[in-house]
Design a protein around this motif. Structure first.
Motif, short mmCIF file in Angstrom:
data_model
loop_
_atom_site.label_atom_id
_atom_site.label_comp_id
_atom_site.label_asym_id
_atom_site.label_seq_id
_atom_site.Cartn_x
_atom_site.Cartn_y
_atom_site.Cartn_z
N GLU A 1 155.55 -5.01 22.94
CA GLU A 1 154.15 -4.90 22.53
C GLU A 1 153.91 -3.61 21.75
OE1 GLU A 1 151.28 -4.50 25.70
OE2 GLU A 1 149.65 -5.20 24.42
N GLN A 2 154.51 -2.50 22.24
CA GLN A 2 154.35 -1.22 21.57
C GLN A 2 155.31 -1.07 20.38
OE1 GLN A 2 152.04 1.14 22.45
NE2 GLN A 2 151.31 0.20 24.33
N VAL B 1 143.62 5.23 36.12
CA VAL B 1 143.47 5.19 34.66
C VAL B 1 142.20 4.42 34.25
CG1 VAL B 1 144.99 3.17 34.37
CG2 VAL B 1 144.66 4.74 32.47
N ASP B 2 141.84 3.38 35.01
CA ASP B 2 140.64 2.61 34.65
C ASP B 2 139.38 3.47 34.75
OD1 ASP B 2 141.65 -0.50 34.72
OD2 ASP B 2 142.69 0.75 36.17
N GLY B 3 139.24 4.14 35.88
CA GLY B 3 138.04 4.95 36.09
C GLY B 3 137.97 6.13 35.14
N ASP B 4 139.11 6.79 34.92
CA ASP B 4 139.11 7.95 34.03
C ASP B 4 138.84 7.52 32.58
OD1 ASP B 4 139.48 9.80 36.01
OD2 ASP B 4 141.65 9.88 35.81
N ALA B 5 139.44 6.40 32.16
CA ALA B 5 139.20 5.93 30.79
C ALA B 5 137.72 5.61 30.59
CB ALA B 5 140.06 4.71 30.49
N GLU B 6 137.10 4.98 31.58
CA GLU B 6 135.69 4.66 31.47
C GLU B 6 134.83 5.92 31.40
OE1 GLU B 6 135.67 1.55 30.15
OE2 GLU B 6 133.61 2.11 30.65
N ALA B 7 135.14 6.88 32.26
CA ALA B 7 134.37 8.12 32.26
C ALA B 7 134.50 8.86 30.94
CB ALA B 7 134.84 9.03 33.42
N ILE B 8 135.71 8.86 30.38
CA ILE B 8 135.96 9.58 29.12
C ILE B 8 135.30 8.83 27.97
CG2 ILE B 8 137.82 10.15 27.49
CD1 ILE B 8 139.50 10.88 30.05
N ARG B 9 135.32 7.50 28.00
CA ARG B 9 134.62 6.70 26.99
C ARG B 9 133.12 7.04 27.02
NH1 ARG B 9 136.61 1.55 25.23
NH2 ARG B 9 137.67 1.24 27.21
N GLY B 10 132.61 7.23 28.22
CA GLY B 10 131.19 7.55 28.37
C GLY B 10 130.80 8.91 27.80
N LYS B 11 131.81 9.76 27.57
CA LYS B 11 131.56 11.07 26.95
C LYS B 11 131.66 11.02 25.43
CE LYS B 11 133.19 13.36 31.11
NZ LYS B 11 134.24 14.12 31.79
N GLY B 12 131.90 9.81 24.88
CA GLY B 12 131.90 9.66 23.43
C GLY B 12 133.27 9.77 22.79
N VAL B 13 134.34 9.84 23.62
CA VAL B 13 135.71 9.86 23.09
C VAL B 13 136.18 8.40 22.96
CG1 VAL B 13 138.10 10.52 23.60
CG2 VAL B 13 136.22 12.10 24.12
N ARG B 14 136.72 8.05 21.78
CA ARG B 14 137.18 6.67 21.59
C ARG B 14 138.45 6.39 22.39
NH1 ARG B 14 137.10 6.90 15.17
NH2 ARG B 14 137.06 9.12 15.70
N VAL B 15 138.38 5.33 23.23
CA VAL B 15 139.53 4.86 24.01
C VAL B 15 140.08 3.66 23.25
CG1 VAL B 15 140.29 3.95 26.23
CG2 VAL B 15 138.47 5.70 26.15
N LEU B 16 141.40 3.67 22.96
CA LEU B 16 141.94 2.70 22.00
C LEU B 16 142.09 1.28 22.54
CD1 LEU B 16 144.54 4.83 19.99
CD2 LEU B 16 142.08 4.57 19.66
N TYR B 17 142.22 1.13 23.86
CA TYR B 17 142.36 -0.22 24.44
C TYR B 17 141.11 -0.55 25.25
CZ TYR B 17 147.41 0.68 23.70
OH TYR B 17 148.64 1.01 23.18
N ARG C 1 146.98 -1.16 29.27
CA ARG C 1 148.13 -2.03 29.05
C ARG C 1 149.33 -1.50 29.81
NH1 ARG C 1 147.45 -3.13 22.47
NH2 ARG C 1 145.23 -3.67 22.60
N ILE C 2 150.45 -2.24 29.74
CA ILE C 2 151.65 -1.85 30.48
C ILE C 2 152.47 -0.85 29.67
CG2 ILE C 2 153.79 -2.67 31.55
CD1 ILE C 2 151.19 -3.50 32.99
N GLY C 3 152.78 0.30 30.28
CA GLY C 3 153.59 1.34 29.65
C GLY C 3 154.95 1.45 30.32
N SER C 4 155.57 2.60 30.20
CA SER C 4 156.91 2.83 30.74
C SER C 4 156.97 2.60 32.25
CB SER C 4 157.33 4.29 30.52
OG SER C 4 157.28 4.62 29.17
N MET C 5 158.02 1.99 32.69
CA MET C 5 158.33 1.84 34.12
C MET C 5 157.19 1.16 34.88
SD MET C 5 160.35 5.47 34.82
CE MET C 5 159.05 6.62 34.38
N GLY C 6 156.56 0.19 34.21
CA GLY C 6 155.51 -0.58 34.88
C GLY C 6 154.20 0.15 35.06
N SER C 7 154.05 1.30 34.42
CA SER C 7 152.78 2.03 34.52
C SER C 7 151.67 1.30 33.77
CB SER C 7 152.96 3.44 33.93
OG SER C 7 153.30 3.36 32.56
N ARG C 8 150.43 1.74 34.01
CA ARG C 8 149.28 1.24 33.26
C ARG C 8 148.74 2.39 32.43
NH1 ARG C 8 145.08 -0.18 36.03
NH2 ARG C 8 144.45 -1.83 34.61
#
Lengths: 145, 145
Positions: free
Chosen positions: B38-39, B92-108, B112-119
């Motif tokens: 995917e990446q 990662v879900d909660g932090d991404a949402e909080a950061i999106r709420g501060k006006g920083v663009r979150v790309l996904y 998604r699935i990253g290295s070693m099964g991470s999110r």
């Protein structure tokens, strides 16, 4: 022996604004600030985590104090972004010599003074697959020899 | 809450040669390798140190599997070097949402699935003073909620 990611060095145009971005966005706080006239930078260290070698990992935010400094020239060419990465070692002198012996260019004849009284040197990015790489021995780390 | 430098992502043209550089120069060993279709990358994770949140810090060496992947395009433009930095979090879900709420663009929209099964997710470099920034929740980290 390199035992940790000591820091990621990030070049920025406005140190205060960049510090505020990292605080407001992630909650990272300033651990230390200083001006290094030899390197031509004003910098802030943000401590992110402790490491299992007894040290810590930081973000190092760097604003040039003059346009003809290494960071100033880099910023003019590349814009803001990651400038270098740094590995921690208890013995920057020994590691730098060993790495020089492998044919990697070490930029300083002898280590110089870096952040928080550390002793540092740099490896040439063209010998490191494009990555400007710093080696750091913290002031508080006992020498290995 | 971001609790560690999880990894530094480094783009390279030849993964095997770059792995060998890090092994021969510093003694860093490969902890894990995988292909993420995917990446569009073939990657090696080199574990550098443990961190005081129970995780670890890695170098992530990335070779594009196709020229039109994000890393392939970045490499064509910039050459080899540091591609992104990543912070570890238990949520990662909660932090991404909080950061999106501060006006920083979150790309996904969703991690998604990253290295070693991470999110994982990424923040837009133009909103982060030029630094492509990844947030990672390791597969082995218990969810925060």
């Amino acid at each position: 022996m390199l035992t940790r990611i000591d820091h990621i060095g990030i070049a920025c145009r406005d140190l205060d604004a960049t510090v505020e971005f990292y605080r407001a966005t992630y909650g990272f706080e300033v651990f230390h600030t200083e001006v290094n006239e030899e390197q031509g930078v004003r910098e802030a260290m943000l401590r992110i985590n402790g490491t299992d070698d007894g040290g810590a990992s930081y973000l190092q935010l760097l604003e040039p104090t003059r346009e003809d400094s290494a960071v100033g020239k880099w910023l003019a060419k590349n814009g803001e972004g990651v400038h270098h990465i740094a590995f921690g070692t208890a013995d920057v002198d020994g590691d730098a010599e060993a790495i020089r012996g492998k044919g990697v260019r070490v930029l300083y004849e002898e280590p110089r003074i870096g952040s928080m009284g550390s002793r540092i040197t740099f490896l040439h990015p063209k010998d490191c697959h494009g990555v400007l790489t710093e080696l750091v021995t913290s002031a508080e780390t006992p020498p290995a020899h």
